[in-house]
Scaffold this active site. Sequence first.
Site, PDB file in Angstrom:
ATOM      1  N   LYS A 118       0.733  -1.140  -0.110  1.00 44.36           N
ATOM      2  CA  LYS A 118      -0.018  -0.070  -0.139  1.00 44.36           C
ATOM      3  C   LYS A 118       0.984   1.326  -0.042  1.00 44.36           C
ATOM      4  CE  LYS A 118      -4.229  -1.785   2.266  1.00 44.36           C
ATOM      5  NZ  LYS A 118      -3.833  -3.240   2.333  1.00 44.36           N
ATOM      6  N   GLU A 202      -3.778   6.774   7.423  1.00 47.99           N
ATOM      7  CA  GLU A 202      -4.495   7.303   6.565  1.00 47.99           C
ATOM      8  C   GLU A 202      -5.483   8.190   7.146  1.00 47.99           C
ATOM      9  OE1 GLU A 202      -4.288   4.968   2.292  1.00 47.99           O
ATOM     10  OE2 GLU A 202      -6.070   4.739   3.612  1.00 47.99           O
ATOM     11  N   HIS A 237     -13.931  -3.154   9.190  1.00 54.75           N
ATOM     12  CA  HIS A 237     -13.093  -2.735   7.943  1.00 54.75           C
ATOM     13  C   HIS A 237     -13.163  -3.974   6.966  1.00 54.75           C
ATOM     14  CE1 HIS A 237     -11.997   0.591  10.458  1.00 54.75           C
ATOM     15  NE2 HIS A 237     -11.321  -0.256  11.364  1.00 54.75           N
ATOM     16  N   ARG A 295      -5.469  -9.229  -7.869  1.00 51.41           N
ATOM     17  CA  ARG A 295      -6.191 -10.546  -7.948  1.00 51.41           C
ATOM     18  C   ARG A 295      -7.449 -10.634  -8.240  1.00 51.41           C
ATOM     19  NH1 ARG A 295      -9.045  -9.958  -3.164  1.00 51.41           N
ATOM     20  NH2 ARG A 295      -7.803  -8.879  -1.563  1.00 51.41           N
TER      21      ARG A 295
END
Length: 653
Positions: A118, A202, A237, A295
């Site tokens: 990420k 974030e 999440h 993927r």
Amino acid sequence: MKPFTTILIANRGEIACRVIRSAQALGYRTVAVYSEADAGALHTQLADKAICIGPAEAKQSYLSIPAVIAAAKIAGADAVHPGYGFLSENADFAQACADAGLVFIGPPSAAIAAMGNKAAAKQRMIAANVPCVPGYQGADQADATLIREAEKIGLPVMVKAAAGGGGRGMRLVTDAAALPDAIRTARAEAENAFGSGELILEKAITGARHIEIQVFADQAGNTIHLGERDCSVQRRHQKVIEEAPSPAVDAGLRARMGAAAVAAAKAISYVGAGTVEFLLDGDGRSFYFLEMNTRLQVEHPVTEAITGLDLVALQIRVAAGESLPLAQDDVALHGHAIEVRLYAEAPAQNFLPQSGRLALWSPPGGIRVDHGLHHRDQAITPFYDPMIAKLISHGATRDEARRRLIAALESTAALGIETNRAFLIDLLSHPDFAAGKATTAFIPQHFAAVAAPAADPVLQGIAALLWFEQGAARFGHDPARSWYSGGSFSWPVKLGIGDSRMTLSVTVTGANRYRINDADYSVTARGENRLRVAVGGIEQDVVYAFAGDLLHLACGARDLSAVDLTWAPPAEAEGAAERELRAPMNGKIVAVLAAVGDQVRKGQRLVVMEAMKMQHEMVARVDATVDSLPVRVGDQVATRQLLAALTPAVAAE
């Protein structure tokens, strides 16, 4: 491109079964791999060959690159499909397959490396002027640095595993005091699930929608998108409901987001199926890059439903060197599709994953159900993700798809272990979801505290009826002959349902007719593990299964598990929960945070266990003294195993 004839599926469960079916339909031979915990699993029986690759723990089996490569060589496979999760986004695995002469049915190793982390992916997108969520993705991973950077970003902030996905290694932090623990647990989960403890931070954007774009590219560089999926309904999440198309995306926004996703894929010379994830701001126009999943996604069936494409077959064709069979202008979306993830978990206990044995699995008809479950006596182990099945409905309109999915869930039976089935029905039935208004805040806003199901007198009566019949059969009696015209006897049946105890009076009033307490029950039809029962003039179908000393039932949205205590000794004294700390599921002890003789406070962490790729903290329920701690770090424990014995403190007078 090297031709291939035999595909090894480096995965397990429903996705392994799904890949096997598409591969076999194209004429390929298939090889399943399995851990010792999955011996005899459905995916091993569907494949042409199956080979064990190691112990139950994923690190020693499904996450072991040498074990998978060796299995492919032994079984004669010349291609590998990774499914999703496990090694599917591991660049080293893709390269190892290439080095071993195996075709990797997925993107090149370089593309996975570019987007699989990420932090690196976000830096690449920032350089390409793709809008990104503000945050920190630096190389300095010291806890003090992360805490300092979080303060710069401002709360609320997301702590996320740089190498992961699926909600693993992710924590939302709204209180600065909770940040150190969030970093610690996120790092530990990330190391366990992905082999890397690297984290990014974030800014948490609240009230947004989670929108992802399905992209596909062939080896000639042709790249298209297949529309969007709305994955906003999440808990911890992790996605719970996915749908396509999104009720918040119109044709213009779809074109803009699709173009951005295609550009991202082309920037890394992508090949195969991939998903570019965005956060759509509350204004309905601004969107921010989150990550690219290199993927197949768990939720790919909803895209298949509205496009009519088999994405797994398309993956295989592209890996074999074929060109995409359609251009962007050929992509047409038809109707609406919704998918729900059926988890083995307890929603009322903060979605605590469950493990044990599934006594009976009876999926619904009329819709698509992806699963890897046997009909009876299926082990649900603590070693892997608790998702056990996916249910996917398709309709001409969104509401038709929603109604069909609710009806399908009501006729689904997963008996013997607690699931989120009723919770899913509640989500789909909520007015905000029905109106297409669900954002990422939907579950926190409307289901922050999931209540335990209310007692159901009808199901309790049916449980008493079935236990009465079971007892009569055990002693060679026919309940249908236990009555006569002059009257009949009433029999007490004592049930244990969770922590509750109740005694119901059962009277046989005729053939297949009973009076239970003050209600009349009539069995109008019988089948294997099924009854149709009329209560108060209303007939209902009931699915049931006896498993050891427990009876499990499902009727509509309701589930019940009951033990017959009619002949049991008196219940143990009250207060055992305060004196004993027991494992809520099978798992591994990763930390013991107290010692015998310690004085502990209510809420203090005593033991941390790991199960289903997540950490669970066991805390003292009262102020107490630790009498014993019969577990050590590294121990594997079973459900209900004693972790700690306590003596509650005596309150001062």
